[in-house]
Design a protein around this motif. Sequence first.
Motif, PDB file in Angstrom:
ATOM      1  N   LYS A  50     -55.516  -9.148 -53.315  1.00 27.82           N
ATOM      2  CA  LYS A  50     -55.631  -9.492 -52.208  1.00 27.82           C
ATOM      3  C   LYS A  50     -55.278 -10.967 -51.540  1.00 27.82           C
ATOM      4  O   LYS A  50     -54.915 -11.338 -50.403  1.00 27.82           O
ATOM      5  CB  LYS A  50     -57.179  -9.561 -51.634  1.00 27.82           C
ATOM      6  CG  LYS A  50     -57.756  -8.053 -51.541  1.00 27.82           C
ATOM      7  CD  LYS A  50     -59.235  -7.979 -51.143  1.00 27.82           C
ATOM      8  CE  LYS A  50     -59.471  -6.381 -50.986  1.00 27.82           C
ATOM      9  NZ  LYS A  50     -61.094  -6.171 -50.527  1.00 27.82           N
ATOM     10  N   ALA A  51     -55.334 -11.922 -52.647  1.00 32.73           N
ATOM     11  CA  ALA A  51     -55.109 -13.147 -52.039  1.00 32.73           C
ATOM     12  C   ALA A  51     -53.536 -13.399 -51.816  1.00 32.73           C
ATOM     13  O   ALA A  51     -53.132 -14.016 -50.541  1.00 32.73           O
ATOM     14  CB  ALA A  51     -55.532 -14.248 -53.113  1.00 32.73           C
ATOM     15  N   LYS A  52     -52.724 -12.819 -52.577  1.00 32.74           N
ATOM     16  CA  LYS A  52     -51.226 -12.725 -52.446  1.00 32.74           C
ATOM     17  C   LYS A  52     -50.991 -11.950 -51.205  1.00 32.74           C
ATOM     18  O   LYS A  52     -49.958 -12.383 -50.470  1.00 32.74           O
ATOM     19  CB  LYS A  52     -50.465 -12.331 -53.565  1.00 32.74           C
ATOM     20  CG  LYS A  52     -49.073 -12.816 -53.429  1.00 32.74           C
ATOM     21  CD  LYS A  52     -47.924 -12.203 -54.397  1.00 32.74           C
ATOM     22  CE  LYS A  52     -48.023 -13.181 -55.619  1.00 32.74           C
ATOM     23  NZ  LYS A  52     -47.344 -12.643 -56.659  1.00 32.74           N
ATOM     24  N   PHE A  53     -51.453 -10.966 -50.874  1.00 33.68           N
ATOM     25  CA  PHE A  53     -51.389  -9.879 -49.772  1.00 33.68           C
ATOM     26  C   PHE A  53     -51.595 -10.862 -48.285  1.00 33.68           C
ATOM     27  O   PHE A  53     -50.759 -10.899 -47.433  1.00 33.68           O
ATOM     28  CB  PHE A  53     -52.285  -9.130 -49.494  1.00 33.68           C
ATOM     29  CG  PHE A  53     -52.307  -7.996 -48.461  1.00 33.68           C
ATOM     30  CD1 PHE A  53     -51.365  -6.872 -48.629  1.00 33.68           C
ATOM     31  CD2 PHE A  53     -52.896  -8.247 -47.227  1.00 33.68           C
ATOM     32  CE1 PHE A  53     -51.256  -5.870 -47.631  1.00 33.68           C
ATOM     33  CE2 PHE A  53     -52.786  -7.312 -46.309  1.00 33.68           C
ATOM     34  CZ  PHE A  53     -51.735  -6.201 -46.226  1.00 33.68           C
ATOM     35  N   LEU A  54     -52.755 -11.854 -48.360  1.00 32.01           N
ATOM     36  CA  LEU A  54     -53.065 -12.819 -47.233  1.00 32.01           C
ATOM     37  C   LEU A  54     -51.883 -13.757 -47.017  1.00 32.01           C
ATOM     38  O   LEU A  54     -51.560 -13.885 -46.192  1.00 32.01           O
ATOM     39  CB  LEU A  54     -54.348 -13.188 -47.549  1.00 32.01           C
ATOM     40  CG  LEU A  54     -55.565 -12.139 -47.302  1.00 32.01           C
ATOM     41  CD1 LEU A  54     -56.905 -12.932 -47.497  1.00 32.01           C
ATOM     42  CD2 LEU A  54     -55.470 -11.537 -45.882  1.00 32.01           C
ATOM     43  N   LEU A  55     -51.441 -14.246 -48.417  1.00 33.95           N
ATOM     44  CA  LEU A  55     -50.456 -15.368 -48.319  1.00 33.95           C
ATOM     45  C   LEU A  55     -49.269 -14.982 -47.634  1.00 33.95           C
ATOM     46  O   LEU A  55     -48.487 -15.642 -47.073  1.00 33.95           O
ATOM     47  CB  LEU A  55     -50.393 -15.921 -49.718  1.00 33.95           C
ATOM     48  CG  LEU A  55     -49.509 -16.967 -50.215  1.00 33.95           C
ATOM     49  CD1 LEU A  55     -50.424 -18.274 -49.552  1.00 33.95           C
ATOM     50  CD2 LEU A  55     -49.294 -17.353 -51.565  1.00 33.95           C
ATOM     51  N   PHE A  56     -48.863 -13.644 -47.898  1.00 35.32           N
ATOM     52  CA  PHE A  56     -47.558 -13.231 -47.523  1.00 35.32           C
ATOM     53  C   PHE A  56     -47.572 -12.624 -46.026  1.00 35.32           C
ATOM     54  O   PHE A  56     -46.498 -12.631 -45.559  1.00 35.32           O
ATOM     55  CB  PHE A  56     -46.971 -11.975 -48.663  1.00 35.32           C
ATOM     56  CG  PHE A  56     -46.367 -12.284 -49.581  1.00 35.32           C
ATOM     57  CD1 PHE A  56     -46.407 -13.499 -50.160  1.00 35.32           C
ATOM     58  CD2 PHE A  56     -45.678 -11.428 -50.393  1.00 35.32           C
ATOM     59  CE1 PHE A  56     -45.670 -14.027 -51.361  1.00 35.32           C
ATOM     60  CE2 PHE A  56     -44.871 -11.695 -51.409  1.00 35.32           C
ATOM     61  CZ  PHE A  56     -44.952 -12.964 -52.041  1.00 35.32           C
ATOM     62  N   LEU A  57     -48.955 -12.415 -45.684  1.00 33.91           N
ATOM     63  CA  LEU A  57     -48.810 -12.052 -44.338  1.00 33.91           C
ATOM     64  C   LEU A  57     -48.551 -12.875 -43.203  1.00 33.91           C
ATOM     65  O   LEU A  57     -49.168 -14.085 -43.132  1.00 33.91           O
ATOM     66  CB  LEU A  57     -50.079 -11.197 -44.013  1.00 33.91           C
ATOM     67  CG  LEU A  57     -50.473 -10.072 -43.125  1.00 33.91           C
ATOM     68  CD1 LEU A  57     -49.540  -8.962 -43.521  1.00 33.91           C
ATOM     69  CD2 LEU A  57     -51.815  -9.772 -42.981  1.00 33.91           C
ATOM     70  N   LYS A  58     -47.698 -12.594 -42.200  1.00 37.12           N
ATOM     71  CA  LYS A  58     -47.592 -13.669 -41.193  1.00 37.12           C
ATOM     72  C   LYS A  58     -48.597 -13.610 -40.386  1.00 37.12           C
ATOM     73  O   LYS A  58     -49.643 -12.879 -40.279  1.00 37.12           O
ATOM     74  CB  LYS A  58     -46.378 -12.763 -40.303  1.00 37.12           C
ATOM     75  CG  LYS A  58     -44.996 -13.020 -40.615  1.00 37.12           C
ATOM     76  CD  LYS A  58     -44.036 -12.523 -39.814  1.00 37.12           C
ATOM     77  CE  LYS A  58     -42.651 -12.519 -40.263  1.00 37.12           C
ATOM     78  NZ  LYS A  58     -41.876 -11.631 -39.672  1.00 37.12           N
ATOM     79  N   ASN A  59     -48.686 -14.940 -39.614  1.00 42.14           N
ATOM     80  CA  ASN A  59     -50.097 -15.242 -39.047  1.00 42.14           C
ATOM     81  C   ASN A  59     -50.326 -14.443 -37.943  1.00 42.14           C
ATOM     82  O   ASN A  59     -51.563 -14.049 -37.618  1.00 42.14           O
ATOM     83  CB  ASN A  59     -49.910 -16.601 -38.344  1.00 42.14           C
ATOM     84  CG  ASN A  59     -50.225 -17.742 -39.302  1.00 42.14           C
ATOM     85  OD1 ASN A  59     -50.397 -17.676 -40.580  1.00 42.14           O
ATOM     86  ND2 ASN A  59     -49.864 -19.030 -38.782  1.00 42.14           N
ATOM     87  N   ASP A  60     -49.334 -13.775 -37.129  1.00 43.37           N
ATOM     88  CA  ASP A  60     -49.914 -12.891 -36.181  1.00 43.37           C
ATOM     89  C   ASP A  60     -50.393 -11.509 -36.669  1.00 43.37           C
ATOM     90  O   ASP A  60     -51.346 -10.957 -36.097  1.00 43.37           O
ATOM     91  CB  ASP A  60     -48.892 -12.601 -34.932  1.00 43.37           C
ATOM     92  CG  ASP A  60     -47.487 -12.082 -35.935  1.00 43.37           C
ATOM     93  OD1 ASP A  60     -47.440 -12.247 -37.045  1.00 43.37           O
ATOM     94  OD2 ASP A  60     -46.688 -11.548 -35.001  1.00 43.37           O
ATOM     95  N   LEU A  61     -49.866 -11.213 -37.661  1.00 37.87           N
ATOM     96  CA  LEU A  61     -50.391  -9.858 -38.435  1.00 37.87           C
ATOM     97  C   LEU A  61     -51.673 -10.167 -38.981  1.00 37.87           C
ATOM     98  O   LEU A  61     -52.704  -9.269 -39.278  1.00 37.87           O
ATOM     99  CB  LEU A  61     -49.408  -9.104 -39.452  1.00 37.87           C
ATOM    100  CG  LEU A  61     -48.130  -8.584 -38.837  1.00 37.87           C
ATOM    101  CD1 LEU A  61     -47.316  -8.464 -40.141  1.00 37.87           C
ATOM    102  CD2 LEU A  61     -48.367  -7.786 -37.915  1.00 37.87           C
TER     103      LEU A  61
END
Lengths: 452, 452
Positions: A50-61
Amino acid sequence: MIKNMTQAEISLHIIKVLKENKKAEFEAILEELQPYDIAKIYEGLPEKHKAKFLLFLKNDLLADLMEELDKDEQLEVLNKLGIEKSSKILDLMDNDDLALLLHELSPEKMDSLLSGMKAEESTAVKDILNYPPETAGRIMTNRFVWIRNYFSVREAVDKLKIFAEFAETINYLYVIDEERKLVGVVSYRDLLLADMDEKINDIMYERVISVLVATDQEVVARTAERYDFLAIPVVDDKNVLVGIVTVDDIIDVVIREANEDIEKLSASGKAIDFDTKIFVAAARRLPWLILLLFIGLISGRIISSFEDTLKQVVALAFFMPMIAGMTGNTGTQSLAVVVRGLISHDIDKGVVTRLIAREFGVGITIGVTCAVLISVIAYIWQGNMILGAVVGCSLFFTLIIGTLAGTIIPLILYRFNVDPAVASGPLITTLNDIFSLMTYFGIASMFLHYLI
Amino acid sequence: MIKNMTQAEISLHIIKVLKENKKAEFEAILEELQPYDIAKIYEGLPEKHKAKFLLFLKNDLLADLMEELDKDEQLEVLNKLGIEKSSKILDLMDNDDLALLLHELSPEKMDSLLSGMKAEESTAVKDILNYPPETAGRIMTNRFVWIRNYFSVREAVDKLKIFAEFAETINYLYVIDEERKLVGVVSYRDLLLADMDEKINDIMYERVISVLVATDQEVVARTAERYDFLAIPVVDDKNVLVGIVTVDDIIDVVIREANEDIEKLSASGKAIDFDTKIFVAAARRLPWLILLLFIGLISGRIISSFEDTLKQVVALAFFMPMIAGMTGNTGTQSLAVVVRGLISHDIDKGVVTRLIAREFGVGITIGVTCAVLISVIAYIWQGNMILGAVVGCSLFFTLIIGTLAGTIIPLILYRFNVDPAVASGPLITTLNDIFSLMTYFGIASMFLHYLI
């Protein structure tokens, strides 16, 4: 790339990409997904990814994802992101969703989140939180594009292009004058169809339907539903445009209000869903049950005051559940009609009079039918014609009383601005229990010496 | 001109204009009104002005008006218009609204109306009528604009301009390939923001969420609500685009389904509103009431089988309504949670197991609390500790049984594709009445010699 993959396949693919640290590919996949899907995939991910998923996700998404999650998950995400990035994400969220998130946080937590946000965004959210719950002001968003009436179509389109991100879910541009008062509305379709040099003033629709910030959300939903609007502008008491309510929020309101009516009619307690914990669910239901327990004791008290009658004709007890049950049920039937009818009707004296007259007629019709039926059955079963007459006669009166109570009580509550569904369910069942037992034993006592 | 007038003032103004035969002014006023307002004004007109109102009204506004009226009023308008003009108006109506109107007409009447219509429109309506009620096929419209993936943005906008009337309430263009299969979607906003020479293929969104013609309307609504869509494309089993469902219809579905749940949970009979006639309303409610009457007699039969116990301890009767009422209510509480939860949840074994375990826990918690309370009260009231224990113990068991019945029965109905709300309301109340009386008198009989 992922066009024909199922959600499970996409999840596995995302985990693979995360493990291999391929950020560009991750972003390409996510670009193809709807916020709801992103949220489902996030919820289903093993904790360690989960942490890396959030890290990779762009701010608007990330902001889109936040808007789809429920409260506990939102807080979990904010914790994972840390306070600084959190504030950036909150800046991007729709203000109404953000207000919903902040609403129940502790003041300290709310302040720490708000303080990191852009001043204009945090002010907007604070404004929303100042409106009473369940009003237009509380569910509106400030993410809409306004234009001036002297704009040309080209200028309007240019402004729309600049604020593209803003205008994402809306399909009208609202036109305001120099005092920010709402004077017109133009749809995207109007813009596409118009000539680039036409003036907004000439193509706009002037008779704009709007709601006030203090308007109840149920009325907002009813208005949007009647006019089939995709968004409805919200103005203050000087007709200054302060926000818009979008159709997705209106659907949420419709669902929430229907659930509330069901909760109240069934006295099932507030906001219990599949994920509510045992003790929370029990605590929310217990107040009604304890109230009903005491109400049940009132019925018991009535029966005990007719103890002598009952002792002499124990058969009277056999018909008690039937009479109480029927009266309660006919009351609930009327109640359901009134509660749902109040949502879609504008109420005036004529409507109320006609409704009460109608229900009175229904009560008599139902009363006669059921009374005749039960008299015959009671006579055959117990071989006592007087008992049959007493039971039938009681049922006739209690069904009329039940129907009228189910109609009049919610109307009175509505008249005094109490939500008619609030107390009506248990209240009407209870009152009808008491009415029906008093009627039944009252009539039975009068004919006691014929019964024995 | 009418911008700041109330609806009553507008009505009066319209009557004046009608009397003076000023058609141009009439049309100018009507141009400013929303379909819902036109319908309200038409409904409120004195009978003698209605014919001229319809005569003056342009065909497209007549079609809008029709879509807002209820069935009886629609038929009245068609009668006033005559068969020839009627067919022209029906051509202009949304197919899904038209299907709803035609659905319940006699075959002769339907044929005479359809035969006057354009072949393509009547075929489209007949197609819709071939789908089962409450499916996507039944609520979809064919009034949408499709484009091909090799179009440029300019070509798409040109096509949109030609079909302007058609595309009125929609905000996406759906992209199809040479076999009419759905391959993408573009929003009006995308078109506005794109360069005129860009290819649709490059700006379209490829992972289109669609529903099948046979998809249940509740699932269609749930999908649109999750994704916050303004319209959702409907495809056949070969992915060929056959129609779209718009958000206004989705809101109607959400409201209708909620009303149905309430009707069923309260056994209030199908489709009774403020305008239903007395005997119709009575006839719709009576079946449930008569069923409940017989069910109430089963309870009576159980009590009569414990006549000896009751004769010896008449005080047992005092607690009967409380125990039956509490059990019925706790069952309804669980039922409401399950029925509404089934709407928004995808159900699997895990969810079901967790839910039953949760409700079992809730039943025990509620049971212990209420049992302790009633034992103390019964002891104080009747001065009999054994009686208190019997009542408390019975309540403990019946509350657990009630909670579980309210949870498991709707889940079983759902498993066998029966709408869980259908029979659950009265069924659960009844079963719980029977369970609770058997438990109560069963326990009381066991301890009878301590009670006397």
